[in-house]
Design an enzyme around this catalytic site. Sequence first.
Site, PDB file in Angstrom:
ATOM      1  N   ASP A 135      -3.574  -8.371   7.639  1.00 33.36           N
ATOM      2  CA  ASP A 135      -4.745  -7.784   7.305  1.00 33.36           C
ATOM      3  C   ASP A 135      -5.635  -8.695   6.477  1.00 33.36           C
ATOM      4  O   ASP A 135      -4.994  -9.371   5.356  1.00 33.36           O
ATOM      5  CB  ASP A 135      -4.342  -6.578   6.206  1.00 33.36           C
ATOM      6  CG  ASP A 135      -5.528  -5.690   6.118  1.00 33.36           C
ATOM      7  OD1 ASP A 135      -6.588  -5.698   6.938  1.00 33.36           O
ATOM      8  OD2 ASP A 135      -5.370  -4.858   5.319  1.00 33.36           O
ATOM      9  N   HIS A 142     -17.424  -5.649   0.023  1.00 33.98           N
ATOM     10  CA  HIS A 142     -15.826  -4.867  -0.134  1.00 33.98           C
ATOM     11  C   HIS A 142     -15.323  -5.646  -1.440  1.00 33.98           C
ATOM     12  O   HIS A 142     -14.905  -5.467  -2.518  1.00 33.98           O
ATOM     13  CB  HIS A 142     -14.946  -4.743   0.979  1.00 33.98           C
ATOM     14  CG  HIS A 142     -13.509  -4.114   0.363  1.00 33.98           C
ATOM     15  ND1 HIS A 142     -13.355  -2.950  -0.260  1.00 33.98           N
ATOM     16  CD2 HIS A 142     -12.597  -4.830   0.497  1.00 33.98           C
ATOM     17  CE1 HIS A 142     -12.230  -2.956  -0.338  1.00 33.98           C
ATOM     18  NE2 HIS A 142     -11.378  -3.804  -0.190  1.00 33.98           N
ATOM     19  N   GLU A 208      -8.670   2.881   3.674  1.00 31.26           N
ATOM     20  CA  GLU A 208      -9.291   2.081   4.062  1.00 31.26           C
ATOM     21  C   GLU A 208     -10.091   1.964   5.614  1.00 31.26           C
ATOM     22  O   GLU A 208      -9.139   1.741   6.356  1.00 31.26           O
ATOM     23  CB  GLU A 208      -8.716   0.560   3.930  1.00 31.26           C
ATOM     24  CG  GLU A 208      -8.341   0.298   2.291  1.00 31.26           C
ATOM     25  CD  GLU A 208      -7.766  -0.916   1.818  1.00 31.26           C
ATOM     26  OE1 GLU A 208      -7.156  -1.603   2.791  1.00 31.26           O
ATOM     27  OE2 GLU A 208      -7.936  -1.375   0.467  1.00 31.26           O
ATOM     28  N   GLU A 210     -11.129   0.228   8.434  1.00 31.87           N
ATOM     29  CA  GLU A 210     -11.029  -1.197   8.907  1.00 31.87           C
ATOM     30  C   GLU A 210     -11.088  -1.244  10.606  1.00 31.87           C
ATOM     31  O   GLU A 210     -11.029  -0.086  11.154  1.00 31.87           O
ATOM     32  CB  GLU A 210      -9.742  -1.771   8.768  1.00 31.87           C
ATOM     33  CG  GLU A 210      -9.531  -1.669   7.184  1.00 31.87           C
ATOM     34  CD  GLU A 210      -8.373  -2.645   6.862  1.00 31.87           C
ATOM     35  OE1 GLU A 210      -7.898  -3.409   7.564  1.00 31.87           O
ATOM     36  OE2 GLU A 210      -7.718  -2.532   5.441  1.00 31.87           O
ATOM     37  N   ASP A 242      -6.092   1.867   6.605  1.00 31.05           N
ATOM     38  CA  ASP A 242      -5.056   0.951   5.922  1.00 31.05           C
ATOM     39  C   ASP A 242      -4.899   1.776   4.455  1.00 31.05           C
ATOM     40  O   ASP A 242      -5.288   1.462   3.675  1.00 31.05           O
ATOM     41  CB  ASP A 242      -5.440  -0.345   5.796  1.00 31.05           C
ATOM     42  CG  ASP A 242      -4.433  -1.250   5.131  1.00 31.05           C
ATOM     43  OD1 ASP A 242      -3.159  -1.027   5.396  1.00 31.05           O
ATOM     44  OD2 ASP A 242      -4.681  -2.226   4.337  1.00 31.05           O
ATOM     45  N   ARG A 246      -3.568   2.936  -4.950  1.00 33.37           N
ATOM     46  CA  ARG A 246      -4.146   2.162  -5.906  1.00 33.37           C
ATOM     47  C   ARG A 246      -3.411   1.824  -6.914  1.00 33.37           C
ATOM     48  O   ARG A 246      -3.485   0.765  -7.837  1.00 33.37           O
ATOM     49  CB  ARG A 246      -5.606   2.647  -6.015  1.00 33.37           C
ATOM     50  CG  ARG A 246      -6.616   2.729  -5.155  1.00 33.37           C
ATOM     51  CD  ARG A 246      -6.654   1.248  -4.229  1.00 33.37           C
ATOM     52  NE  ARG A 246      -7.579   1.565  -3.119  1.00 33.37           N
ATOM     53  CZ  ARG A 246      -7.856   0.717  -2.272  1.00 33.37           C
ATOM     54  NH1 ARG A 246      -7.157  -0.528  -2.224  1.00 33.37           N
ATOM     55  NH2 ARG A 246      -8.613   0.951  -1.273  1.00 33.37           N
ATOM     56  N   LYS A 262       1.006  -0.631   0.211  1.00 31.64           N
ATOM     57  CA  LYS A 262       0.295  -0.785   1.779  1.00 31.64           C
ATOM     58  C   LYS A 262       1.416  -0.478   2.898  1.00 31.64           C
ATOM     59  O   LYS A 262       0.817   0.224   3.890  1.00 31.64           O
ATOM     60  CB  LYS A 262      -0.516  -1.961   1.881  1.00 31.64           C
ATOM     61  CG  LYS A 262      -1.571  -2.648   0.971  1.00 31.64           C
ATOM     62  CD  LYS A 262      -2.793  -1.950   1.084  1.00 31.64           C
ATOM     63  CE  LYS A 262      -3.764  -2.675   0.282  1.00 31.64           C
ATOM     64  NZ  LYS A 262      -5.283  -2.235   0.697  1.00 31.64           N
ATOM     65  N   THR A 266       0.251   2.832   7.823  1.00 35.59           N
ATOM     66  CA  THR A 266      -0.979   2.243   8.297  1.00 35.59           C
ATOM     67  C   THR A 266      -1.399   2.856   9.902  1.00 35.59           C
ATOM     68  O   THR A 266      -0.493   2.922  10.570  1.00 35.59           O
ATOM     69  CB  THR A 266      -0.994   0.765   8.795  1.00 35.59           C
ATOM     70  OG1 THR A 266      -0.839   0.174   7.485  1.00 35.59           O
ATOM     71  CG2 THR A 266      -2.472   0.314   9.074  1.00 35.59           C
ATOM     72  N   GLU A 373     -14.112   2.137  -4.037  1.00 39.86           N
ATOM     73  CA  GLU A 373     -15.477   1.742  -4.170  1.00 39.86           C
ATOM     74  C   GLU A 373     -16.609   3.029  -4.044  1.00 39.86           C
ATOM     75  O   GLU A 373     -17.465   2.871  -4.927  1.00 39.86           O
ATOM     76  CB  GLU A 373     -15.826   0.945  -3.062  1.00 39.86           C
ATOM     77  CG  GLU A 373     -15.241  -0.413  -2.895  1.00 39.86           C
ATOM     78  CD  GLU A 373     -15.643  -1.207  -1.618  1.00 39.86           C
ATOM     79  OE1 GLU A 373     -14.789  -1.188  -0.545  1.00 39.86           O
ATOM     80  OE2 GLU A 373     -16.729  -1.858  -1.196  1.00 39.86           O
TER      81      GLU A 373
HETATM   82 CA    CA Z   1      -6.677  -3.288   3.704  1.00 44.11          CA
END
Ligand code: CA
Length: 434
Positions: A135, A142, A208, A210, A242, A246, A262, A266, A373
């Site tokens: 990744d 970002h 996330e 991606e 993903d 946090r 993580k 995924t 974000e």
């Molecule tokens: Ca990621």
Amino acid sequence: MGYTPLNELKSFIEVGRNSHFPIQNLPYGVFRPAGGATPRVGVALGDFVVDLSVLDEAGLFPASVAGRDLFAGGSLNAFLAAGRPVWRATRQALLALLRHDEPGLRDNEGLRQAAIVPASRVEMLLPAQVGDYTDFYSSREHASNVGAMLRGAANALQPNWLHLPVGYHGRASSLVVSGTDIRRPWGQVCPDESQPPRLAPSRLMDFELEVGFLVGPGNRLGEPISVADAAEHIFGFVLVNDWSARDIQKWEYVPLGPFLSKSFATSISPWVVTLDALEPFRCPGPVQDPEPLPYLRSPGEWAFDVHLEVWLQTAAMEAAERIVASNLKYLYWNVAQQLAHHTVNGCNLRPGDLLASGTISGPARDSRGCLLELTWRGEEPLTLSSGQRRTFLEDGDRVVMTGWAQGDGFRVGFGEVSGRLLAAASREDAELGS
Ligand code: CA
């Protein structure tokens, strides 16, 4: 058969203007037919799946493709290993077989019934056996937003960021196909660092947005792939969610980066959109200043104009609501650069490896590709049409990502990657919800 402009190409299978899967696309996937037969390789066409193992058995592929068992297995890996000349020959054969004015397959009722099946009747599986998943962290917006939260706006980007595509090794074993429910993970968290850490279900669950690509033939150990040869090794692209915890990430990531925050899951979309199908949508990427080192100077345009969206549906909502609109073209580091950098030390990539972009954010507020974000660490909650507020994901929330490149009268689309967040499993050795 003369040359047909791309926008005039059509199939004998009816495909709507907004379908993600017109004949211009022909993305590859692995599916299990109705009735539980063995998985095989197909391409999506409108609301149908074309079974390539049936076409191969019927002798409809050219010599370079035929009879090599590329489509009868339960993954794309053999096809990925076969390389670009075989990918091209297969695509050319399919474009010829499926077009509206080609009677061979169109008028062969028996073969058509066997080879072209309704997508609603098949089960989509992971498209490849992914040996390694990497990744990256290739969106400047970002990296800048997250860096500003952690270190302030003046130090948002680390000193290395403009010189190399930062990445880390992810976990391939927990890749799941779209539609798979995701269980909220447990992990060690330390929300107040004046107190000891504890084991708890993550409370700060995020997605996330991606896009990842599947590697083709790959390289031998010790033999880097040059940036000029990247196209020989990039087969095609999938949407990637993903999922990220946090709070677990914040406590664990120093100094080696994310680990269990993580690796619990995924999600990827089942249809792999080929580089060939995306060729018409190449566009200039962001200007790279400072100029990258020579091994990272990619010739030509390597950004792709692919509109990307994230939709959220809470358990109380009857339909999903769009919360992000972004674009693949915002990525600062492109896929050719990622590939060249990944292998510059001689690291070998193998057929089916997945290299993902990292969260894709753009300049606008609603183009931020994760909740961290979008809500600025939870300080600015989202208000949904249901009246509900969200800082991070709650149990029962479903996240759907989609994307497409818009052609003149057709779309080259990715379909979707979706997943619902389930409540954490219960454990007796830890306090719940404290
Ligand atoms: Ca990621």
